[in-house]
Design a protein around this motif. Structure first.
Motif, PDB file in Angstrom:
ATOM      1  N   ASP A  19       0.831  -1.204   0.000  1.00 22.46           N
ATOM      2  CA  ASP A  19       0.000   0.000   0.000  1.00 22.46           C
ATOM      3  C   ASP A  19       0.868   1.258   0.000  1.00 22.46           C
ATOM      4  OD1 ASP A  19      -2.532   1.222  -0.010  1.00 22.46           O
ATOM      5  OD2 ASP A  19      -2.408   1.594   2.131  1.00 22.46           O
ATOM      6  N   THR A  20       1.867   1.285   0.862  1.00 22.48           N
ATOM      7  CA  THR A  20       2.740   2.449   0.977  1.00 22.48           C
ATOM      8  C   THR A  20       3.500   2.684  -0.316  1.00 22.48           C
ATOM      9  OG1 THR A  20       3.003   2.016   3.347  1.00 22.48           O
ATOM     10  CG2 THR A  20       4.588   3.508   2.317  1.00 22.48           C
ATOM     11  N   LEU A  21       4.000   1.605  -0.908  1.00 26.87           N
ATOM     12  CA  LEU A  21       4.758   1.712  -2.157  1.00 26.87           C
ATOM     13  C   LEU A  21       3.919   2.328  -3.267  1.00 26.87           C
ATOM     14  CD1 LEU A  21       7.291   1.011  -3.861  1.00 26.87           C
ATOM     15  CD2 LEU A  21       6.241  -1.211  -4.307  1.00 26.87           C
ATOM     16  N   PHE A  22       2.707   1.834  -3.446  1.00 24.48           N
ATOM     17  CA  PHE A  22       1.860   2.304  -4.539  1.00 24.48           C
ATOM     18  C   PHE A  22       1.332   3.711  -4.288  1.00 24.48           C
ATOM     19  CE2 PHE A  22       1.870  -2.030  -6.028  1.00 24.48           C
ATOM     20  CZ  PHE A  22       1.683  -1.906  -7.396  1.00 24.48           C
ATOM     21  N   LEU A  23       0.796   3.953  -3.098  1.00 21.49           N
ATOM     22  CA  LEU A  23       0.162   5.247  -2.847  1.00 21.49           C
ATOM     23  C   LEU A  23       1.178   6.375  -2.774  1.00 21.49           C
ATOM     24  CD1 LEU A  23      -2.708   4.375  -0.361  1.00 21.49           C
ATOM     25  CD2 LEU A  23      -2.786   4.651  -2.836  1.00 21.49           C
ATOM     26  N   ASN A  24       2.350   6.109  -2.215  1.00 24.32           N
ATOM     27  CA  ASN A  24       3.388   7.136  -2.231  1.00 24.32           C
ATOM     28  C   ASN A  24       3.858   7.411  -3.656  1.00 24.32           C
ATOM     29  OD1 ASN A  24       3.398   7.707   0.454  1.00 24.32           O
ATOM     30  ND2 ASN A  24       5.141   6.422   0.975  1.00 24.32           N
ATOM     31  N   GLY A  25       3.745   6.382  -4.503  1.00 21.68           N
ATOM     32  CA  GLY A  25       4.095   6.554  -5.905  1.00 21.68           C
ATOM     33  C   GLY A  25       3.132   7.469  -6.633  1.00 21.68           C
TER      34      GLY A  25
END
Length: 324
Positions: free
Chosen positions: A101-107
């Motif tokens: 989740d963090t990887l995608f949303l921060n992206g």
């Protein structure tokens, strides 16, 4: 393998919540929660059912949790390893889904405080209250049912009393209602497991009549909720709705036994699906998909199930290596 059976005889002997029935029920419940989160704002009567089904499905999940924990305790007792394994089954999938989740949303240009999310056991934009409540209930169950000098009846009363006290304090402090609306169902599951045979003996003679009356009562409450909304039933009356609907579902499992491999996959990975479907939903929102498009719905549903299955397999691989 699929099978469907209508249980007409041996009601007392065959109607308990066996493992296959529980897995199947979990599959339907997590699908209900998924639809609740996807269609939570709709106001047509069919979709409105799913808009209020979320808390009810969670209530039954907590009932099954309390039921299963007591059955496990009655069979094998509780130990520190018992608690560790349950915590592992919650925290490991959480850590994996948090990373995704963090990887995608921060992206997508978001800037979330990763450390704060981890400390609070959240994911970006999601409170994950059910995860925290379930963890707390596991720990509370372990503490109370590890007290060897107390009888099972006293232990059951103790965990019910502590949980009720939490609800009272939460209401007094004006805590958001989702933190306590369903939590007592965990204790109801424990009580049901402890007195299961007595329950069946009471309901066996007129089981069809009881099921019919509970079903009619549930439909009446649903109708009031749909027609009048919060003015008709309100947050606290929702608890009655959940009790009645839960009782209706449990009574139905006394009659109908259905099992399939597909439902088994969904039911066994229900917690992973609880996490994955929220993440996929948030990613779809970030991409700005059209949620009224049925293709988007199907894509979201399928990806959520596949992702949950992958996480489940990865969890088992890690835990098997840890405990081997």
């Amino acid at each position: 393998m699929d099978y469907f059976n209508i249980n007409k005889r041996n009601f007392l002997l065959e109607s308990s919540l066996d493992k296959r029935t529980t897995i199947t029920l979990r599959a339907f419940l997590i699908i209900g929660i998924m639809l609740h989160h996807y269609w939570g704002e709709e106001n047509t009567i069919v979709l409105y059912f799913f808009s209020i089904a979320g808390f009810t499905c969670v209530a039954i999940f907590l009932f099954l949790s309390g039921y299963g924990n007591y059955k496990s305790y009655a069979s094998k007792g509780v130990s520190i390893n018992w608690l560790i394994r349950r915590i592992e089954r919650i925290l490991l999938p959480y850590i994996i889904i948090f990373a995704i989740d963090t990887l995608f949303l921060n992206g997508f240009g978001n800037n979330y405080d990763i450390v704060q999310c981890l400390v609070n056991l959240t994911i970006p934009g999601r409170i994950l209250w059910y995860l925290k409540v379930q963890l707390a209930l596991y720990i509370l169950f372990f503490i109370i049912f590890s007290l060897k000098k107390l009888s099972d009846t006293i232990k059951t009363m103790a965990i019910s009393g502590v949980t009720l006290l939490y609800v009272i304090v939460a209401v007094f402090l004006a805590v958001p209602v989702y933190w306590y609306m369903t939590i007592l169902f965990f204790c109801v599951g424990i009580i049901f497991a402890k007195y299961e045979q007595q329950f069946f003996e009471i309901f066996a003679k007129h089981k069809f009549l009881y099921t019919l009356l509970v079903g009619i009562f549930w439909l009446s409450l649903f109708g009031i909720q749909f027609l009048f909304g919060e003015a008709g039933i309100g947050n606290y009356m929702n608890i009655i709705y959940e009790i009645v609907f839960s009782a209706f579902i449990i009574l139905l499992t006394m009659y109908f036994k259905y099992y399939s491999n597909i439902l088994a996959i969904i039911g066994c990975t229900s917690f992973e699906i609880y996490l994955s479907h929220l993440v996929v939903l948030d990613i779809f929102k970030a991409i700005r998909f059209d949620f009224s498009n049925i293709f988007v719905f199907v894509l979201w549903f399928v990806i959520s199930i596949i992702l949950a299955r992958v996480i489940f397999k990865f969890d088992n691989l890690i835990l098997n290596k840890i405990h081997s």
